[in-house]
Every structure is written in structure tokens, then in C-alpha cells.
Design an enzyme around this catalytic site. Structure first.
Site: not given
Ligand code: HMG
Ligand code: MG
Length: 293
Positions: A9-10, A201, A203, A234, A243
Site C-alpha cells: 500500500r504505502d 510508522h 518513513h 505519500c 518507509n
Molecule cells: P473528494 O474529491 O473530496 O471526495 O476526495 P468526493 O466524494 O468528491 O469523491 C471524488 C471522486 O472519488 C468521486 O468520483 C467519488 O465517487 C470517488 P467522481 O464522481 O469524480 O467520478 N470516490 C471514491 N471512489 C472509490 N472509493 C472511494 C471513493 N471515495 C470517493 N472510497 C477522498 C476525498 C478522501 C475520497 C480523497 O481525498 C481520497 O481518496 N484521498 C486518499 C489519498 C491517499 O490515499 N493518500 C495516501 C494515503 S495516506 C498516507 O500515505 C499516510 C500514511 O502512510 C501514514 C503516514 O505515513 O503518515 C497512512
Molecule cells: Mg506512510
């Protein structure tokens, strides 16, 4: 002692190359035999935001589930939970951050907005008898807001706990924490929350990932997120690199007599499956010159 392998995933969320779904599946299956306890296999986030993981359902459908391994996935909202339940995940991982700016960029809402969004997700996951992890990103530093106050981290942890999250993963998103900062935060956190409910967690942007793991371990933490080969980052945290490498964490803990139970040879074979597909995506850090050699 438990390693949560977050490479699928990450690691893969940050790769520029398109990794074929069958390669991801082979990679996860190989990781399942290494001795790690949990594998974060993909993310049910918006494919518009993270196209690299748009095959999460196919990945979950294709893996050979090994008994005893927990296969988890990131979930940002109720839509993600529905997809995750359908894919038969074993555990759900929500994610928010202490930094408001990072939250806006990563999940398009505020901290308060994310907690509001999570409440029905936690309830829904628990109805399905799925445990819930809550990531607390930018727990030490943020690429946009700089140093993060430990007290602010505690407030986010409290918010997640009040909602019924089972475990928190305290995350150094941009890999800038130092061991003293890790110890200081844990000194404040541990009186409120048992070590068994805390994962760390790290990095490894500044090369302190292993030192930070050891600092947390010396405070009593026994769950560490890591990624085979040190993949990761990210896409919404500029400058963040991978990581901390699972191999480095396992070797460091093994050397100190901790019983990690992960086979380094098998881990290296699992990472090797991805090697032909990876593009070197290392980007310069905000103050990369200080580290250039
Ligand atoms: P948004 O644009 O505000 O929300 O995104 P929305 O509701 O308007 O949705 C936009 C589009 O996505 C729409 O599609 C929705 O239907 C679709 P469209 O109508 O434009 O075709 N949608 C989805 N599709 C599938 N599955 C879903 C989903 N939700 C909406 N679940 C949202 C808000 C939260 C969805 C968006 O910002 C998002 O998905 N963000 C994820 C970002 C991400 O994954 N970042 C990396 C992970 S975090 C990380 O790495 C940190 C971590 O490792 C810890 C650390 O190191 O700190 C965990
Ligand atoms: Mg991370």
C-alpha cells in the site's frame, strides 16, 4: 513483536510505474510467507486520487490468504468501507493527520471533518466485526506546517479513541522525527493508551527510521509498520521518501534479541518480484543539499 508490512500500500501508492495486478498479488503472497503478522495490501481510496491502487478489489480477490495473517486496507470514507467489506478485508485502516494543511491536500477535508467522516465508518466496520486502525499522520513534522506539538497529537489520538478505533499508528509522514522526539511523544501517550494499541510508522527520509524504531521499542512498543526494500511515500507529502525498510527493522531488532520471526531471505525474494517494475522515484528533499553526497 509484530511487523505490519505496508509495502503493497504505502510502497506502491507512490510508484510512478504501473505495477500489473498479478505482480502485486505475487508480491503479497510472497510477503505472506515471510513471518510478518499483517499486510496492508491496498487502499479503497478514490482512484482519482491514487490511481496506483485502483485495482484494490482485484488484488484482494487474487491473493492466497494465509492463515494467521491479517490483510488490511486503507479506507477514507463509507464508500471505501463498502468496497473493503465486499473485498473481504480483515481490518480497516482510517487515516487523518494532525496538520490541517496536510489533511486538506491528502483527504480534502479538515481534521474535524475527517473525524466526522470516520464515525460511521468505525461503527460500520465494527458491525462487520472488523478491527479498525487509525493512522495519525504528521505526528512529528509536516512538510507544510513544520514541527507538530505532541499535545496536538494526543488530541487526535483521543478523538480516534473516543470513536472506538482499536489501534493507532503514529506516523512520521515525512521521515523527519528524531529518537528524542519519539521518546517524548511516547512518554505522553503511553499513560493514556497501552502499548498494545499503538503502532509506529516511520518513513526514512533522514535515515533515522531504524533509530526511531529502536527508541519506540525501548519505550515498550511492539508493533512497527515497515516496507520491504524501503519502498513508499505519500504522493501528497512533498519530499517524503520510503518507509523504513522491513529488512532494516528486522535486522536491528533481531540483533537486540527481540523475537521478530521474519525471514530476511524470504523478504528479499518478495521484494525482488517488484524490482523489474520499479522506477527510481526518489525526489529531492526540501533541504536535500544538506544530505547530498
Ligand atoms: P473528494 O474529491 O473530496 O471526495 O476526495 P468526493 O466524494 O468528491 O469523491 C471524488 C471522486 O472519488 C468521486 O468520483 C467519488 O465517487 C470517488 P467522481 O464522481 O469524480 O467520478 N470516490 C471514491 N471512489 C472509490 N472509493 C472511494 C471513493 N471515495 C470517493 N472510497 C477522498 C476525498 C478522501 C475520497 C480523497 O481525498 C481520497 O481518496 N484521498 C486518499 C489519498 C491517499 O490515499 N493518500 C495516501 C494515503 S495516506 C498516507 O500515505 C499516510 C500514511 O502512510 C501514514 C503516514 O505515513 O503518515 C497512512
Ligand atoms: Mg506512510
Amino acid at each position: 513483536m509484530k511487523i505490519v508490512e505496508v509495502g503493497p500500500r504505502d510502497g506502491l501508492q507512490n510508484e510512478t510505474a504501473r505495477i500489473p495486478t498479478e505482480v502485486k498479488i505475487a508480491y503479497i503472497d510472497a510477503l505472506s510467507g515471510t513471518g510478518v503478522g499483517e499486510i496492508e495490501a491496498s487502499a479503497f481510496v478514490s482512484p482519482r486520487w491514487v490511481p496506483q491502487l485502483d485495482d484494490a478489489a482485484a488484488v484482494f480477490a487474487g491473493i492466497a490468504r494465509r492463515k494467521g495473517i491479517v490483510y488490511s486496507a486503507l479506507v477514507p470514507n463509507e464508500r471505501g468501507l463498502a468496497r473493503a467489506v465486499e473485498a473481504r478485508v480483515d481490518k480497516v485502516a482510517l487515516f487523518t493527520a494532525v496538520s490541517e494543511t496536510f489533511n486538506r491536500k491528502n483527504i480534502n477535508t479538515s481534521l474535524a471533518g475527517s473525524l466526522k467522516r470516520f464515525a460511521p465508518v468505525v461503527a460500520g466496520a465494527h458491525r462487520e466485526r472488523l478491527p479498525v486502525r487509525g493512522y495519525v499522520s504528521t505526528a512529528f513534522w509536516c512538510a507544510f506546517e513544520g514541527r507538530i506539538a505532541p499535545e496536538a497529537v494526543l488530541r487526535v489520538v483521543d478523538g480516534l479513541m473516543d470513536m472506538g478505533v482499536d489501534e493507532v499508528s503514529i506516523s512520521d509522514t515525512i521521515g523527519k522525527a528524531a529518537p528524542d522526539e519519539v521518546r517524548r511523544l511516547l512518554e505522553l501517550l503511553l499513560p493514556r493508551l497501552p502499548a498494545a494499541r499503538i503502532a509506529m510508522h516511520f518513513h526514512d527520509t533522514y535515515g533515522r527510521g531504524v533509530a526511531n524504531v529502536l527508541a519506540a521499542w525501548s519505550c515498550g512498543i511492539g508493533t512497527f509498520d515497515a516496507s520491504a526494500g524501503g519502498l513508499g511515500g505519500c504522493p501528497y507529502a512533498p519530499g517524503a521518501s520510503g518507509n523504513v525498510a522491513t529488512e532494516d527493522v528486522v535486522a536491528a531488532l533481531d540483533e537486540r534479541g527481540a523475537e521478530v520471526g521474519v525471514d530476511l531471505e524470504k523478504l528479499s525474494r518478495a521484494s525482488g518480484l517488484l524490482a523489474p517494475y520499479l522506477v527510481d522515484t526518489r525526489r529531492s528533499m526540501p533541504d536535500a543539499d544538506a544530505h547530498a553526497c
